[in-house]
Design an enzyme around this catalytic site. Structure first.
Site, short mmCIF file in Angstrom:
data_model
loop_
_atom_site.label_atom_id
_atom_site.label_comp_id
_atom_site.label_asym_id
_atom_site.label_seq_id
_atom_site.Cartn_x
_atom_site.Cartn_y
_atom_site.Cartn_z
N MET A 13 0.84 -1.20 0.00
CA MET A 13 0.00 0.00 0.00
C MET A 13 0.87 1.25 0.00
SD MET A 13 -3.43 -0.95 2.05
CE MET A 13 -2.78 -0.80 3.69
N GLY A 14 2.15 1.09 -0.34
CA GLY A 14 3.03 2.25 -0.48
C GLY A 14 3.61 2.74 0.82
N HIS B 252 9.49 -3.39 3.20
CA HIS B 252 9.05 -3.60 1.82
C HIS B 252 10.25 -3.87 0.91
CE1 HIS B 252 5.62 -0.84 3.17
NE2 HIS B 252 4.99 -1.93 2.79
N ASP C 217 2.28 -9.62 8.76
CA ASP C 217 0.83 -9.79 8.63
C ASP C 217 0.55 -11.28 8.52
OD1 ASP C 217 -0.22 -6.80 7.96
OD2 ASP C 217 1.77 -7.13 7.17
N MET D 140 8.67 -2.84 11.45
CA MET D 140 8.49 -1.71 10.52
C MET D 140 7.08 -1.72 9.97
SD MET D 140 11.98 -1.49 8.40
CE MET D 140 13.52 -1.20 9.23
N SER E 165 4.30 1.15 7.63
CA SER E 165 4.04 2.49 7.08
C SER E 165 3.32 3.34 8.11
CB SER E 165 3.19 2.38 5.82
OG SER E 165 3.80 1.50 4.90
P1 AMP Z 1 1.57 -2.99 3.44
O1 AMP Z 1 2.11 -1.97 2.50
O2 AMP Z 1 1.70 -2.62 4.87
O3 AMP Z 1 0.19 -3.46 3.05
O4 AMP Z 1 2.52 -4.26 3.30
C1 AMP Z 1 2.81 -4.83 2.05
C2 AMP Z 1 3.55 -6.11 2.26
O5 AMP Z 1 4.73 -5.85 2.99
C3 AMP Z 1 2.74 -7.14 3.07
O6 AMP Z 1 3.01 -8.44 2.56
C4 AMP Z 1 3.31 -6.99 4.46
O7 AMP Z 1 3.22 -8.17 5.24
C5 AMP Z 1 4.76 -6.68 4.14
N1 AMP Z 1 5.38 -5.97 5.25
C6 AMP Z 1 5.03 -4.77 5.77
N2 AMP Z 1 5.82 -4.46 6.81
C7 AMP Z 1 6.68 -5.50 6.96
C8 AMP Z 1 7.73 -5.80 7.87
N3 AMP Z 1 8.07 -4.97 8.86
N4 AMP Z 1 8.39 -6.97 7.71
C9 AMP Z 1 8.07 -7.83 6.73
N5 AMP Z 1 7.08 -7.61 5.84
C10 AMP Z 1 6.40 -6.46 5.95
#
Ligand code: AMP
Length: 285
Positions: free
Chosen positions: A30-31, A37, A150, A184, A186
């Protein structure tokens, strides 16, 4: 380092055609990209020929309007970060192109979507599954990388891919943490300095439960109590509990086999999630 920005479905289809069958690995996001990421993008590089990062703040998976409005958006910085991490293209479509007028089909998930984040976020995982299936189909990816941060989302996406016979591989990446231990996210950008300090009690409390587990504690209530004792009272705890990693069902009173310690808590209107897998040495070969 050049990276292609694909703003609509037509550009994505042209980019796919140029690849002439090269294997695409998708990293859905989601950026507001952070190092977590970027690690996923680096892992994607190792699993295929072309890496595509999608950036789409999916309205369907938000159930609180202010959370959607306040979600950080910064495409320029994201393009640079994705390029540095080795992505070939970023797909950043509009909401209207992925949900055109009349769009109404949804991907429903089974019982894996009921507990944990499914409890207080009705419709969240239906939104997640609907968008990831659209992205899988549009990109024609051979594999997609998801983060273990997640954990429930990853389990659900795996289930959907298997149940719908989708022809792609799901690759998991371990949770990436800041040096102080905070997972970490966003959403961390929205934490004040003070709130961030309190949020650090989440990984600390998880580690305390893990230390007790490593010393042989197998009483579920005891481990959950250790976690709650260490958690800052400044956080509103949604859940902090032990679940079976495969089914996400509630663990029994006396724990046997690997366990998932899953947490969601809110501070200053920012929802944070984290988890730790507690491995049972006796269930390993
Ligand atoms: P998001 O942008 O938060 O929807 O995350 C996009 C992808 O990045 C998802 O598969 C999340 O599980 C992964 N992600 C986000 N934060 C982390 C993190 N700290 N460690 C590992 N994967 C992450």
């Amino acid at each position: 380092m050049s990276i292609r920005l694909l703003k609509d479905i037509d550009s994505l289809q042209r980019w796919r055609a140029e690849g002439r069958g090269a294997q695409i690995v998708l990293v859905p996001t989601m950026g507001a990209l952070h190092e977590g990421h970027c690690e996923l993008i680096r892992m994607a590089r190792e699993h295929g020929d072309r890496v595509l990062v999608s950036i789409f703040v999916n309205p369907l998976q938000f159930n609180v309007a202010t959370d959607l409005e306040n979600y950080p958006r910064r495409l320029d910085g994201d393009l640079k970060a994705a390029a540095r991490a080795g992505a070939d293209a970023v797909f950043a479509p509009t909401v209207e192109s992925l949900y055109p007028p009349g769009d109404e089909s949804r991907v429903n998930v089974g019982p894996l979507a009921d507990p944990l984040c499914g409890q207080n976020r009705p419709g969240h995982f239906e939104g997640v599954c609907t968008i990831v299936v659209k992205l899988f189909m549009l990109s024609g990816c051979a594999a997609a990388v998801f983060g273990e941060k997640d954990f429930q989302q990853l389990a659900i996406v795996r289930r959907v891919v298997e149940d719908l016979h989708l022809p792609l591989e799901i690759i998991a990446h371990p949770t990436v943490r800041d040096p102080d231990g905070l997972a970490m996210s966003s959403r961390n950008l929205r934490l004040s300095e003070e709130a961030r300090k309190e949020a650090l009690s989440i990984p600390r409390a998880l580690r305390a439960a893990e230390a007790a587990w490593d010393e042989g504690e197998r009483q579920r209530q005891r481990l959950e109590a250790i976690f709650r004792e260490r958690l800052s009272s400044a956080l509103n705890l949604d859940y902090g509990e032990l679940r079976l990693p495969s089914s996400l069902a509630r663990s029994g009173e006396v724990l046997t086999g690997d366990q998932l310690f899953a947490v969601a808590a809110e501070i200053d209107g920012v929802r944070l999630i984290d988890n730790l897998l507690l491995r049972d040495p006796s269930s390993r070969r």
